[in-house]
Design an enzyme around this catalytic site. Structure first.
Site, PDB file in Angstrom:
ATOM      1  N   HIS A  36      38.778  33.675  39.764  1.00  0.00           N
ATOM      2  CA  HIS A  36      38.787  34.663  38.782  1.00  0.00           C
ATOM      3  C   HIS A  36      38.331  34.358  37.428  1.00  0.00           C
ATOM      4  O   HIS A  36      38.589  33.402  37.128  1.00  0.00           O
ATOM      5  CB  HIS A  36      40.105  35.332  38.687  1.00  0.00           C
ATOM      6  CG  HIS A  36      40.763  35.991  39.958  1.00  0.00           C
ATOM      7  ND1 HIS A  36      40.731  37.274  40.163  1.00  0.00           N
ATOM      8  CD2 HIS A  36      41.177  35.427  40.950  1.00  0.00           C
ATOM      9  CE1 HIS A  36      41.423  37.613  41.102  1.00  0.00           C
ATOM     10  NE2 HIS A  36      41.624  36.424  41.987  1.00  0.00           N
ATOM     11  N   GLY A 192      45.010  42.747  41.672  1.00  0.00           N
ATOM     12  CA  GLY A 192      46.463  42.905  41.016  1.00  0.00           C
ATOM     13  C   GLY A 192      47.837  43.189  42.035  1.00  0.00           C
ATOM     14  O   GLY A 192      47.664  42.415  43.132  1.00  0.00           O
ATOM     15  N   GLU A 223      49.408  37.899  50.277  1.00  0.00           N
ATOM     16  CA  GLU A 223      49.646  37.146  49.308  1.00  0.00           C
ATOM     17  C   GLU A 223      51.395  37.181  48.989  1.00  0.00           C
ATOM     18  O   GLU A 223      52.031  36.712  49.302  1.00  0.00           O
ATOM     19  CB  GLU A 223      48.823  37.149  48.107  1.00  0.00           C
ATOM     20  CG  GLU A 223      49.043  35.970  47.114  1.00  0.00           C
ATOM     21  CD  GLU A 223      48.291  36.026  45.508  1.00  0.00           C
ATOM     22  OE1 GLU A 223      47.954  37.366  45.420  1.00  0.00           O
ATOM     23  OE2 GLU A 223      48.263  35.437  44.935  1.00  0.00           O
TER      24      GLU A 223
HETATM   25 ZN   LIG Z   1      42.866  36.107  43.643  1.00  0.00          ZN
END
Ligand SMILES: [Zn+2]
Length: 362
Positions: A36, A192, A223
């Site tokens: 990111h 997000g 995740e």
């Molecule tokens: Zn990520």
């Protein structure tokens, strides 16, 4: 397969081995498919720019700000994501976005990355800078192009939709992003909070993009959310790559789907432990998946927030997760296969790896 790597001995204990392997992997050509942009801004760069631009901050103490923008222990994903509220204050105008894109790429090139896919939410940057999403995208593309001219690295950009924006806003933003397909943006992602905003809500946005085939599709899933989110990302959103996918193994049918479809998992060991996607390095499924025929890659996620670099993640895979250097090497070739880039770029990257490993290994 290659022989042993110079400087590496399996008899070393974990800490010594981690440090020695970090040195070894620093010299390797490296590939990161999952990084990111905001999470990769070196703190000193961030601090310099917020001071130059006179940004109003919640504290004047750089040590305190650094602490609030980094993670060292274990947290949940929401705490992890909160770090970015502070990071994002740095985006005050298009020029800053261009400069930060440039600096993050220059930093990756210094770390020995030969190929990087950098992702970010152009909408979040745009909101912080008070410019349009299109202007934010153009600033990142300009920063990327300027960095490529002076560094030995190839970079593709992935624009992400923040789930928290809601489906309607994401639909509008996806149209803007799709307008840059083939004009600087190579892929699209869903970012997000996975738990409160399930991937399946966004299927009407991603499905047509998958059918058109104009952007690579990678989705953050598995995740903090369950194995089912991975199946939804593949079956409903058309993802060919999954960000993390750690929890896919909770359902053997989902793991079989990932394997059969040849979906690539972008795994990020330290981030995955920090967000508690898995309990610890020795429970992380990366080596199991690799040996089970699942396509896995090793990535950094947010190196500045996690206080790591990519060589550290390769070293961790070997010292703490039991992957041999040859297995780490294999994941680099998997990353080339899965990259959202042109076939001739992939051939060049493979040749670069072949040449390095022909001389590095005995
Ligand atoms: Zn990520």
């Amino acid at each position: 397969m290659p022989g042993p790597i110079l400087g590496y001995s399996s008899a070393m204990d974990a800490d010594d081995s981690l440090e020695a392997l970090h040195g070894v992997y620093q010299r390797w050509p490296k590939i990161d498919l999952h990084r990111h942009l905001p999470g990769a801004i070196p703190f000193d760069t961030w601090w310099r720019i917020v001071r130059e631009k006179g940004v109003t901050l919640p504290s004047d103490d750089p040590a305190e700000l650094r602490r609030r923008m980094s993670i060292s222990g274990k947290h949940d994903l929401k705490t992890f994501l909160k770090c970015f509220d502070l990071v994002d204050l740095v985006y005050v105008d298009a020029e800053t976005i261009e400069q930060l894109t440039y600096e993050v790429i220059a930093d990756a090139a210094r770390d020995g990355l030969i190929y990087l896919e950098l992702r970010y939410s152009p909408t979040r940057m745009a909101a912080s800078a008070g410019i349009s999403t299109a202007a934010a995208l153009e600033a990142t593309i300009a920063g990327r192009d300027r960095a490529l001219a002076g560094h030995d690295i190839t970079v593709e950009l992935i624009a992400g939709l923040s789930r928290e924006m809601g489906v309607e806003r994401c639909t509008a933003e996806a149209k803007v992003i799709a307008g840059y397909a083939g004009r600087g943006i190579a892929g699209i992602d869903l970012l997000g909070n996975e738990i409160d905003y399930p991937a399946s809500w966004y299927a009407p946005i991603f499905r047509p993009l998958a059918e058109e085939g104009i952007l690579g599709i990678t989705i953050h899933a598995g995740e903090s959310s369950s194995a089912q989110s991975v199946a939804d990302a593949i079956l409903e959103l058309g993802a060919t790559r999954i960000g993390h996918g750690v929890r896919a193994e909770e359902d053997p049918a989902v793991l079989a789907l990932v394997r059969e479809r040849g979906v690539t998992l972008e795994m990020c060991p330290t981030s995955n432990v920090q967000t508690q996607a898995t309990a610890d390095y020795d429970t992380h499924p990366l080596p199991r998946y690799h040996r089970d025929g699942i396509r896995v890659t090793i990535n950094s996620d947010d190196p500045s927030i996690s206080q790591i670099d990519l060589a550290h993640e390769y070293a961790t895979a070997t010292a703490l997760m039991g992957m041999s250097p040859a297995e780490v090497q294999a994941t680099l070739y998997t990353a080339v296969e899965a990259a959202f880039t042109a076939e001739e770029t992939k051939e060049r990257l493979r040749a670069h790896l072949d040449q390095f490993f022909a001389t590095e290994t005995a």
